[in-house]
Design a protein around this motif. Structure first.
Motif, mmCIF file in Angstrom:
data_model
loop_
_atom_site.group_PDB
_atom_site.id
_atom_site.type_symbol
_atom_site.label_atom_id
_atom_site.label_comp_id
_atom_site.label_asym_id
_atom_site.label_seq_id
_atom_site.Cartn_x
_atom_site.Cartn_y
_atom_site.Cartn_z
ATOM 1 N N TYR A 90 0.812 -1.209 0.000
ATOM 2 C CA TYR A 90 0.000 0.000 0.000
ATOM 3 C C TYR A 90 0.851 1.266 0.000
ATOM 4 O O TYR A 90 0.587 2.236 0.693
ATOM 5 C CB TYR A 90 -1.042 0.014 1.123
ATOM 6 C CG TYR A 90 -0.551 -0.361 2.496
ATOM 7 C CD1 TYR A 90 -0.255 0.605 3.440
ATOM 8 C CD2 TYR A 90 -0.415 -1.690 2.854
ATOM 9 C CE1 TYR A 90 0.174 0.266 4.700
ATOM 10 C CE2 TYR A 90 0.004 -2.049 4.116
ATOM 11 C CZ TYR A 90 0.292 -1.064 5.031
ATOM 12 O OH TYR A 90 0.723 -1.425 6.279
ATOM 13 N N GLY A 91 1.838 1.266 -0.876
ATOM 14 C CA GLY A 91 2.604 2.476 -1.184
ATOM 15 C C GLY A 91 3.746 2.771 -0.243
ATOM 16 O O GLY A 91 3.790 2.317 0.894
ATOM 17 N N GLU A 92 4.670 3.550 -0.753
ATOM 18 C CA GLU A 92 5.828 4.015 -0.010
ATOM 19 C C GLU A 92 6.514 2.897 0.768
ATOM 20 O O GLU A 92 6.826 3.028 1.946
ATOM 21 C CB GLU A 92 5.456 5.174 0.913
ATOM 22 C CG GLU A 92 4.953 6.388 0.148
ATOM 23 C CD GLU A 92 4.759 7.597 1.048
ATOM 24 O OE1 GLU A 92 5.442 7.685 2.081
ATOM 25 O OE2 GLU A 92 3.936 8.437 0.699
ATOM 26 N N GLU A 93 6.705 1.777 0.076
ATOM 27 C CA GLU A 93 7.403 0.618 0.619
ATOM 28 C C GLU A 93 6.763 0.052 1.878
ATOM 29 O O GLU A 93 7.443 -0.506 2.734
ATOM 30 C CB GLU A 93 8.875 0.953 0.856
ATOM 31 C CG GLU A 93 9.610 1.338 -0.420
ATOM 32 C CD GLU A 93 11.068 1.660 -0.186
ATOM 33 O OE1 GLU A 93 11.618 1.252 0.852
ATOM 34 O OE2 GLU A 93 11.651 2.324 -1.052
ATOM 35 N N GLN A 94 5.473 0.216 2.014
ATOM 36 C CA GLN A 94 4.756 -0.372 3.139
ATOM 37 C C GLN A 94 4.045 -1.627 2.642
ATOM 38 O O GLN A 94 3.209 -1.564 1.747
ATOM 39 C CB GLN A 94 3.735 0.613 3.709
ATOM 40 C CG GLN A 94 4.362 1.842 4.306
ATOM 41 C CD GLN A 94 3.316 2.804 4.832
ATOM 42 O OE1 GLN A 94 2.133 2.664 4.543
ATOM 43 N NE2 GLN A 94 3.744 3.769 5.604
ATOM 44 N N TYR A 136 -10.425 -4.867 4.500
ATOM 45 C CA TYR A 136 -9.194 -4.307 3.950
ATOM 46 C C TYR A 136 -9.625 -3.385 2.820
ATOM 47 O O TYR A 136 -10.470 -3.738 2.003
ATOM 48 C CB TYR A 136 -8.269 -5.396 3.403
ATOM 49 C CG TYR A 136 -7.567 -6.179 4.479
ATOM 50 C CD1 TYR A 136 -6.424 -5.678 5.072
ATOM 51 C CD2 TYR A 136 -8.040 -7.417 4.890
ATOM 52 C CE1 TYR A 136 -5.752 -6.397 6.058
ATOM 53 C CE2 TYR A 136 -7.393 -8.132 5.879
ATOM 54 C CZ TYR A 136 -6.250 -7.623 6.452
ATOM 55 O OH TYR A 136 -5.606 -8.333 7.422
ATOM 56 N N THR A 137 -9.071 -2.201 2.773
ATOM 57 C CA THR A 137 -9.436 -1.265 1.723
ATOM 58 C C THR A 137 -8.252 -1.067 0.795
ATOM 59 O O THR A 137 -7.098 -1.228 1.196
ATOM 60 C CB THR A 137 -9.868 0.096 2.297
ATOM 61 O OG1 THR A 137 -8.807 0.608 3.111
ATOM 62 C CG2 THR A 137 -11.119 -0.053 3.140
ATOM 63 N N MET A 138 -8.549 -0.703 -0.427
ATOM 64 C CA MET A 138 -7.516 -0.486 -1.429
ATOM 65 C C MET A 138 -7.636 0.940 -1.953
ATOM 66 O O MET A 138 -8.732 1.460 -2.102
ATOM 67 C CB MET A 138 -7.695 -1.461 -2.600
ATOM 68 C CG MET A 138 -7.660 -2.931 -2.205
ATOM 69 S SD MET A 138 -6.041 -3.500 -1.695
ATOM 70 C CE MET A 138 -5.177 -3.507 -3.241
ATOM 71 N N SER A 139 -6.507 1.551 -2.223
ATOM 72 C CA SER A 139 -6.455 2.873 -2.830
ATOM 73 C C SER A 139 -5.784 2.745 -4.186
ATOM 74 O O SER A 139 -5.184 1.712 -4.509
ATOM 75 C CB SER A 139 -5.657 3.839 -1.952
ATOM 76 O OG SER A 139 -6.269 3.988 -0.696
ATOM 77 N N VAL A 140 -5.837 3.793 -4.964
ATOM 78 C CA VAL A 140 -5.183 3.802 -6.268
ATOM 79 C C VAL A 140 -3.694 3.521 -6.079
ATOM 80 O O VAL A 140 -3.039 4.131 -5.234
ATOM 81 C CB VAL A 140 -5.395 5.165 -6.964
ATOM 82 C CG1 VAL A 140 -4.593 5.228 -8.258
ATOM 83 C CG2 VAL A 140 -6.861 5.406 -7.216
ATOM 84 N N GLY A 141 -3.180 2.568 -6.824
ATOM 85 C CA GLY A 141 -1.764 2.211 -6.742
ATOM 86 C C GLY A 141 -1.458 1.073 -5.789
ATOM 87 O O GLY A 141 -0.359 0.529 -5.809
#
Length: 79
Positions: free
Chosen positions: A11-15, A61-66
């Motif tokens: 979920y972005g930024e290496e998380q 669990y939710t998802m965002s763009v990317g």
């Protein structure tokens, strides 16, 4: 048969987060995916991944763009 499905949620930024699900798959659940062929372990693993993905989203669990969800491993458990 029981399967352990490991998903990697990015979920972005290496998380990242690994999420494990134990799912039960019966041969009857796999007839549609197998078509006219006998049900194999490959079809059972595909159904196990489908069940794990369903549980992933049902647990809010939710998802965002990317964001990404990757199947890391599908392991059979012999009972």
């Amino acid at each position: 048969m029981q399967f352990r499905v490991v998903l990697d949620r990015d979920y972005g930024e290496e998380q990242t987060e690994e999420v494990d699900f134990w799912v039960n798959v019966d041969e009857e659940d796999c007839y549609e995916m197998a078509g006219e062929n006998p049900v194999s372990i490959s079809e059972m693993k595909m159904v196990a991944v489908e069940y794990a993905m369903n549980r992933f989203f049902k647990q809010n669990y939710t998802m965002s763009v990317g964001d990404r969800v990757t199947v890391v491993e599908v392991e059979e458990k012999y009972v």
